[in-house]
Write an enzyme that holds these catalytic residues in place. Structure first.
Site, PDB file in Angstrom:
ATOM      1  N   TRP A 146       1.236   2.087  -4.914  1.00 50.26           N
ATOM      2  CA  TRP A 146       1.028   3.527  -4.996  1.00 50.26           C
ATOM      3  C   TRP A 146       1.039   4.054  -3.575  1.00 50.26           C
ATOM      4  O   TRP A 146       0.839   3.315  -2.621  1.00 50.26           O
ATOM      5  CB  TRP A 146      -0.259   3.882  -5.743  1.00 50.26           C
ATOM      6  CG  TRP A 146      -1.549   3.612  -5.054  1.00 50.26           C
ATOM      7  CD1 TRP A 146      -2.293   4.495  -4.339  1.00 50.26           C
ATOM      8  CD2 TRP A 146      -2.277   2.383  -5.024  1.00 50.26           C
ATOM      9  NE1 TRP A 146      -3.430   3.892  -3.861  1.00 50.26           N
ATOM     10  CE2 TRP A 146      -3.447   2.593  -4.267  1.00 50.26           C
ATOM     11  CE3 TRP A 146      -2.050   1.108  -5.554  1.00 50.26           C
ATOM     12  CZ2 TRP A 146      -4.374   1.598  -4.037  1.00 50.26           C
ATOM     13  CZ3 TRP A 146      -2.983   0.129  -5.319  1.00 50.26           C
ATOM     14  CH2 TRP A 146      -4.123   0.371  -4.570  1.00 50.26           C
ATOM     15  N   ASP A 185      -1.371  -4.140  -3.759  1.00 47.52           N
ATOM     16  CA  ASP A 185      -2.385  -5.127  -4.105  1.00 47.52           C
ATOM     17  C   ASP A 185      -1.884  -6.504  -3.714  1.00 47.52           C
ATOM     18  O   ASP A 185      -0.692  -6.804  -3.823  1.00 47.52           O
ATOM     19  CB  ASP A 185      -2.686  -5.091  -5.604  1.00 47.52           C
ATOM     20  CG  ASP A 185      -3.480  -3.876  -6.017  1.00 47.52           C
ATOM     21  OD1 ASP A 185      -4.059  -3.219  -5.122  1.00 47.52           O
ATOM     22  OD2 ASP A 185      -3.537  -3.584  -7.220  1.00 47.52           O
TER      23      ASP A 185
END
Length: 183
Positions: free
Chosen positions: A108, A127
């Protein structure tokens, strides 16, 4: 030379007399308990001075720059939209996953303001996956976050897709470029 010595001796004797008479005057006016009581009051007041709101405000103003430059603090400028655990606290850095984990190719993006140069930058939040969650330095920053129906702009989604393991470990924040610049 003897003239200077006599003058110096006379000055020191005068200083001794002045100190002695001042001490005696103080002793006549105050008791030892009174003196110790006042000394204790001054010491307590000096110890409590940092607890005053003004002192705390000045201290935090002096540390603001150091917090904004600390990549292990949730207040670090790159982490304005980071929701997760900081990889910089878990063996990696703000832009590299720790050894044994792999970066997710899906991310994101947030726009964060760098106070050092006054510019806004696009930050890719990826992540790092494949290891158990690191439970240090958890941040929940939601600056300019959009509702969940805009999945690509939400930090609350697990982004460990396209990796061998979907186990979340931590999150990195890599600068993509200056916001508003055409690529």
């Amino acid at each position: 030379m003897t003239g200077i010595k006599k003058w110096l001796d006379g000055s020191l004797q005068g200083l001794d007399r002045a100190t002695q008479s001042g001490s005696r005057r103080l002793a006549r006016r105050t008791s030892r308990r009174s003196f110790i009581s006042r000394l204790g009051g001054w010491a307590t007041g000096a110890a409590l001075l940092p607890l005053l709101p003004v002192a705390r405000a000045l201290a935090s103003a002096g540390n603001a720059d150091s917090v904004l430059d600390d990549d292990q603090s949730c207040e670090y400028w790159r982490y304005c939209a980071l929701h997760g655990t900081l990889c910089s606290c878990c063996g990696g850095s703000y832009s590299q996953c720790p050894p044994g984990s792999e970066v997710s190719p899906i991310s994101w993006v947030g726009t964060c303001h760098n106070p050092d140069d006054g510019r806004d930058y696009l930050i890719s939040y990826n992540d790092c996956c494949g290891k158990p969650i690191c439970e240090r330095c958890y941040c929940h920053n939601t600056e300019r976050e959009r509702p969940v129906y805009m999945t690509a702009k939400s930090a609350a989604v697990l982004w460990c897709f396209g990796t061998e393991s979907r186990a979340y470990h931590c999150t990195v924040a890599a600068v993509l470029g200056e916001a508003g610049q055409d690529g």
